[in-house]
Design an enzyme around this catalytic site. Structure first.
Site, PDB file in Angstrom:
ATOM      1  CG  HIS A  10      -1.242   5.222   3.489  1.00  0.00           C
ATOM      2  ND1 HIS A  10      -1.183   6.290   2.607  1.00  0.00           N
ATOM      3  CD2 HIS A  10      -0.388   4.293   2.987  1.00  0.00           C
ATOM      4  CE1 HIS A  10      -0.336   6.016   1.629  1.00  0.00           C
ATOM      5  NE2 HIS A  10       0.163   4.797   1.844  1.00  0.00           N
ATOM      6  CG  HIS A  12      -1.239   0.042  -0.631  1.00  0.00           C
ATOM      7  ND1 HIS A  12      -1.691   0.736  -1.729  1.00  0.00           N
ATOM      8  CD2 HIS A  12      -0.378   0.872   0.020  1.00  0.00           C
ATOM      9  CE1 HIS A  12      -1.114   1.935  -1.755  1.00  0.00           C
ATOM     10  NE2 HIS A  12      -0.322   2.040  -0.701  1.00  0.00           N
ATOM     11  CG  HIS A 190       0.400   6.901  -2.461  1.00  0.00           C
ATOM     12  ND1 HIS A 190      -0.937   6.670  -2.259  1.00  0.00           N
ATOM     13  CD2 HIS A 190       1.058   5.833  -1.914  1.00  0.00           C
ATOM     14  CE1 HIS A 190      -1.077   5.515  -1.615  1.00  0.00           C
ATOM     15  NE2 HIS A 190       0.102   4.994  -1.401  1.00  0.00           N
ATOM     16  CD  GLU A 193       6.165   5.976  -0.729  1.00  0.00           C
ATOM     17  OE1 GLU A 193       6.476   4.914  -0.166  1.00  0.00           O
ATOM     18  OE2 GLU A 193       5.286   6.035  -1.612  1.00  0.00           O
ATOM     19  CG  ASP A 271       2.743   2.059   2.631  1.00  0.00           C
ATOM     20  OD1 ASP A 271       1.726   2.038   1.916  1.00  0.00           O
ATOM     21  OD2 ASP A 271       3.835   2.506   2.247  1.00  0.00           O
ATOM     22  CG  ASP A 272       2.368  -1.875   0.999  1.00  0.00           C
ATOM     23  OD1 ASP A 272       1.330  -2.226   0.422  1.00  0.00           O
ATOM     24  OD2 ASP A 272       2.948  -0.788   0.778  1.00  0.00           O
TER      25      ASP A 272
END
Length: 323
Positions: A10, A12, A190, A193, A271-272
């Site tokens: 996961h 991006h 998603h 969250e 994630d990021d």
């Protein structure tokens, strides 16, 4: 945890781009960056989850060509490989590429070139999950799903959706998800969250998902936790992201261990990472330290990720053997 081989499901792709690389790409492309994208020290500047989404879009706008996507992919996989990561599934966003005038196929070819170059130089494997953006609406999601099935690529292994959970309902995206599912691909969404437990339940009810992106809010409903554990639906957990965006105060408060102890299939992801001052290596270190996990437990988390990956079985077996 440096000796533990790692895997990530996961992340991006546009969100892996460091501030330095964003500035370099913008300079190369003659693009003007909104100065509010960065803090004075060069880090990304955002205040809450929705402001983060806006900052993400401003930074992603620096990626303007097929070769830029190659550079972003290669840079991220290199950083992962240096932390002993052997496999990454990255979310790609054709909508972001289209905003820059990059075609669906050029966007994928750029990412694939980065994967090939990183494998050659560092031995790391990468695959792509094409995603639609929830807050852009079901019509755009259908358009992405149509291209997804029309233009298959050997490195594209699944379909997913990110974005603002407050917008629309999972059932609105069922046509897009079933296009991918009916074409033989696995999917992830998603949920749980910033959306609550109902977001997860609605995803499980209306979309043919094999994994849940985040899913951390399931901890608020013991019955849902039991269902996820019983069905062995993998959770793409991203503790550093959840802490940075204010869901939890710290790793000590994050329910990663509670979900693990309840029998859920837990995976660990970043994630990021540049937006949240983390990396996959830092996530492994921090989660292990806070929960008292030894290397054997962390290797099992890597194996969870590899078993839950959307790549072909032959690659899975090869990677699991390497762990």
């Amino acid at each position: 945890m440096k000796t533990v081989k790692k895997a990530e499901l996961h992340v991006h792709l546009e969100g892996t781009t460091t501030p330095a690389l964003v500035k370099k790409l913008a300079a190369n492309n003659g693009a003007e960056l909104d100065p509010s994208t960065f803090k004075s020290d060069g880090e990304f500047s955002w205040s809450d989850f929705w402001d983060f989404l806006r900052c993400y879009d401003k930074a992603a706008a620096a990626i303007q060509s097929k070769d830029d996507y190659r550079a972003v992919t290669y840079d991220y996989l290199k950083r992962c490989a240096l932390e002993n990561t052997i496999y990454v599934e990255t979310f790609s966003s054709p909508d972001h590429a289209a905003d820059a005038g990059i075609s669906y196929t050029d966007h994928l070819e750029g990412i694939a070139a980065g994967i090939d170059d990183a494998r050659r130089d560092f031995g790391i494997e990468g695959r792509i999950i094409v995603t639609c953006v929830r807050h852009l609406g079901p019509e755009k999601a259908n358009s992405v799903a149509q291209k997804f099935v029309e233009y298959p690529h050997p490195y594209v292994v699944g379909f997913g959706m990110g974005g603002d959970e407050a917008q629309y309902h999972p059932k609105d995206f069922a046509p897009a998800f079933y296009k991918a599912h009916d074409a033989g691909y696995k999917t992830t969404n998603h949920a749980g969250e910033f959306g609550d437990c109902q977001s997860i339940r609605d995803t499980l009810t209306h979309l043919p998902v094999s994994r849940i992106g985040h899913g951390v809010r399931a901890i608020e409903d013991p019955n849902l936790v039991s269902e996820l554990a019983e069905r062995q639906i993998p959770l793409e957990l991203c503790p550093g992201s959840n802490i940075a965006t204010g869901l939890y105060d710290g790793y000590e408060q994050h329910p990663f261990d509670q979900l693990k102890q309840a029998g859920c299939v837990v995976t660990l992801n970043s994630d990021d990472p540049p937006f949240f001052a983390t990396s996959i290596g830092k996530e492994y270190e921090r989660v292990a330290a806070v929960n008292g996990y030894d290397e054997q437990i962390m290797r099992q988390i890597t194996i969870n990720s590899l078993k839950s990956a959307f790549c072909d079985d032959a690659l899975k077996e090869k990677l699991i053997a390497a762990v």
